[in-house]
Scaffold this motif. Structure first.
Motif, short mmCIF file in Angstrom:
data_model
loop_
_atom_site.label_atom_id
_atom_site.label_comp_id
_atom_site.label_asym_id
_atom_site.label_seq_id
_atom_site.Cartn_x
_atom_site.Cartn_y
_atom_site.Cartn_z
N THR A 116 0.85 -1.19 0.00
CA THR A 116 0.00 0.00 0.00
C THR A 116 0.89 1.24 0.00
O THR A 116 1.67 1.46 0.92
N ALA A 117 0.76 2.03 -1.05
CA ALA A 117 1.67 3.17 -1.23
C ALA A 117 1.21 3.97 -2.44
O ALA A 117 0.23 3.62 -3.10
N VAL A 118 1.91 5.05 -2.71
CA VAL A 118 1.69 5.81 -3.94
C VAL A 118 2.78 5.42 -4.93
O VAL A 118 3.96 5.37 -4.58
N TYR A 119 2.37 5.15 -6.16
CA TYR A 119 3.30 4.73 -7.20
C TYR A 119 3.35 5.81 -8.28
O TYR A 119 2.33 6.21 -8.82
N TYR A 120 4.56 6.25 -8.57
CA TYR A 120 4.75 7.32 -9.54
C TYR A 120 5.42 6.78 -10.80
O TYR A 120 6.42 6.07 -10.73
N CYS A 121 4.86 7.16 -11.93
CA CYS A 121 5.45 6.86 -13.24
C CYS A 121 6.11 8.15 -13.72
O CYS A 121 5.47 9.20 -13.74
N LEU A 122 7.37 8.09 -14.09
CA LEU A 122 8.07 9.28 -14.54
C LEU A 122 8.86 8.98 -15.80
O LEU A 122 9.29 7.86 -16.04
N LEU A 123 9.09 10.04 -16.56
CA LEU A 123 9.98 9.97 -17.70
C LEU A 123 11.21 10.79 -17.39
O LEU A 123 11.12 11.86 -16.79
N ARG A 124 12.34 10.29 -17.74
CA ARG A 124 13.53 11.09 -17.55
C ARG A 124 14.48 10.85 -18.69
O ARG A 124 14.53 9.78 -19.27
N GLY A 125 15.23 11.88 -19.01
CA GLY A 125 16.20 11.79 -20.09
C GLY A 125 17.42 10.99 -19.68
O GLY A 125 17.58 10.58 -18.53
N HIS A 126 18.29 10.83 -20.62
CA HIS A 126 19.45 9.99 -20.41
C HIS A 126 20.50 10.64 -19.53
O HIS A 126 21.27 9.98 -18.87
N ASN A 127 20.51 11.95 -19.51
CA ASN A 127 21.61 12.64 -18.84
C ASN A 127 21.36 12.78 -17.34
O ASN A 127 20.24 12.86 -16.87
N ALA A 128 22.43 12.86 -16.61
CA ALA A 128 22.36 12.98 -15.16
C ALA A 128 21.63 14.24 -14.73
O ALA A 128 21.04 14.29 -13.68
N GLY A 129 21.68 15.26 -15.57
CA GLY A 129 21.09 16.53 -15.18
C GLY A 129 19.60 16.60 -15.29
O GLY A 129 19.00 17.61 -14.94
N ASN A 130 18.97 15.55 -15.76
CA ASN A 130 17.53 15.62 -15.95
C ASN A 130 16.78 15.39 -14.65
O ASN A 130 16.83 14.29 -14.11
N MET A 131 16.08 16.43 -14.18
CA MET A 131 15.33 16.26 -12.95
C MET A 131 14.12 15.37 -13.20
O MET A 131 13.70 15.17 -14.33
N LEU A 132 13.55 14.86 -12.15
CA LEU A 132 12.36 14.03 -12.23
C LEU A 132 11.12 14.90 -12.09
O LEU A 132 11.08 15.78 -11.24
N THR A 133 10.15 14.69 -12.94
CA THR A 133 8.89 15.42 -12.87
C THR A 133 7.82 14.48 -12.36
O THR A 133 7.43 13.53 -13.06
N PHE A 134 7.38 14.72 -11.14
CA PHE A 134 6.38 13.86 -10.52
C PHE A 134 4.97 14.37 -10.80
O PHE A 134 4.70 15.55 -10.66
N GLY A 135 4.10 13.46 -11.17
CA GLY A 135 2.68 13.77 -11.24
C GLY A 135 2.04 13.42 -9.91
O GLY A 135 2.71 13.37 -8.89
N GLY A 136 0.75 13.17 -9.94
CA GLY A 136 0.04 12.85 -8.71
C GLY A 136 0.20 11.42 -8.25
O GLY A 136 -0.08 11.08 -7.11
N GLY A 137 0.65 10.54 -9.16
CA GLY A 137 0.85 9.16 -8.78
C GLY A 137 -0.45 8.37 -8.67
O GLY A 137 -1.56 8.92 -8.81
N THR A 138 -0.32 7.09 -8.42
CA THR A 138 -1.46 6.19 -8.20
C THR A 138 -1.42 5.69 -6.77
O THR A 138 -0.41 5.10 -6.36
N ARG A 139 -2.48 5.94 -6.05
CA ARG A 139 -2.57 5.46 -4.67
C ARG A 139 -3.11 4.04 -4.69
O ARG A 139 -4.28 3.82 -5.00
N LEU A 140 -2.26 3.09 -4.36
CA LEU A 140 -2.66 1.69 -4.32
C LEU A 140 -3.02 1.31 -2.89
O LEU A 140 -2.22 1.51 -1.97
N MET A 141 -4.22 0.79 -2.72
CA MET A 141 -4.66 0.31 -1.42
C MET A 141 -4.80 -1.20 -1.52
O MET A 141 -5.60 -1.70 -2.30
N VAL A 142 -4.02 -1.92 -0.73
CA VAL A 142 -4.13 -3.37 -0.69
C VAL A 142 -4.91 -3.76 0.56
O VAL A 142 -4.54 -3.38 1.67
N LYS A 143 -5.97 -4.52 0.35
CA LYS A 143 -6.85 -4.90 1.44
C LYS A 143 -6.65 -6.36 1.80
O LYS A 143 -6.26 -7.16 0.95
N PRO A 144 -6.92 -6.69 3.06
CA PRO A 144 -6.74 -8.10 3.47
C PRO A 144 -7.82 -8.98 2.88
O PRO A 144 -8.87 -8.53 2.46
#
Lengths: 114, 111
Positions: free
Chosen positions: B83-111
């Motif tokens: 159970t957590a938030v999962y973020y999908c991101l795109l990043r360029g090849h170079n070290a200088g490319n910052m990560l751009t976070f969207g809102g993510g997907t909140r996954l709820m795992v129930k028993p």
């Protein structure tokens, strides 16, 4: 999180005070990135530094905020004259040269401005 | 910057396989697809990264079709601790490319 350390973990400041957040990347990680996260939101990029150089500060407010990554010691994110809107979690990430680079995040510093 | 779109939230039950799909129609040639997991009050944790086809590690699999306009993170047999938030991101090849976070997907795992 690959050994990236941040301190303090929690910081409380009154309006108008200064906040200093520290980030120590693991050995060999010469690239440091700072991000800010407001509650219920994703992280927002602030600044990217290499040793002794600011490479990209496009995400950092022009006033009151500054960052450094000296030759020796941790990276410092400094916020002067804090306001309530500065309350957030601040995360540091570290990476190495050469890509595709994976950024490893520290545990964050939660800043609360009273 | 290329934008990613993913579901805001998902529910699952323990032991099930969870697939989270991310759309990135404007992905650039040098963009890598990276997924992070974030628990409350913690920093994001790298899960997996890929460029094309399929990537698998001890935690997850990442499926990327030939056109790279989407990707699917697959978590086998989830547990409550996933159970957590999962973020999908795109990043360029170079070290200088910052990560751009969207809102993510909140996954709820129930028993």
């Amino acid at each position: 999180n690959a050994g990236v350390m941040q301190n303090p973990r929690h910081l409380v400041r009154r309006r108008g005070q200064e906040a200093r957040l520290r980030c120590s990347p693991m050995k060999g990680h010469s690239h440091v990135y700072w991000y800010r996260q407001l509650p219920e939101e994703g992280l927002k990029f602030m600044v990217y530094l290499q040793k002794e150089n600011i490479i990209d500060e496009s995400g950092m407010p022009k006033e009151r905020f500054s960052a450094e990554f000296p030759k020796e010691g941790p990276s410092i994110l400094r916020i002067q004259q804090v306001v309530r809107g500065d309350s957030a979690a601040y995360f540091c990430a570290a990476g190495v040269a050469g890509g595709p680079v994976v950024q490893f995040f520290g545990p964050g510093t939660r800043l609360t401005v009273l | 910057l290329a934008k990613t779109t993913q579901p805001i939230s998902m529910d699952s039950y323990e032991g099930q396989e969870v697939n989270i799909t991310c759309s990135h129609n404007n992905i650039a040639t040098n963009d890598y697809i990276t997924w992070y997991q974030q628990f409350p009050s913690q920093g994001p944790r790298f899960i997996i990264q890929g460029y094309k086809t399929k990537v698998t590690n001890e935690v997850a699999s990442l499926f990327i079709p030939a056109d790279r306009k989407s990707s699917t993170l697959s978590l086998p047999r989830v547990s409550l601790s996933d159970t957590a938030v999962y973020y999908c991101l795109l990043r360029g090849h170079n070290a200088g490319n910052m990560l751009t976070f969207g809102g993510g997907t909140r996954l709820m795992v129930k028993p």
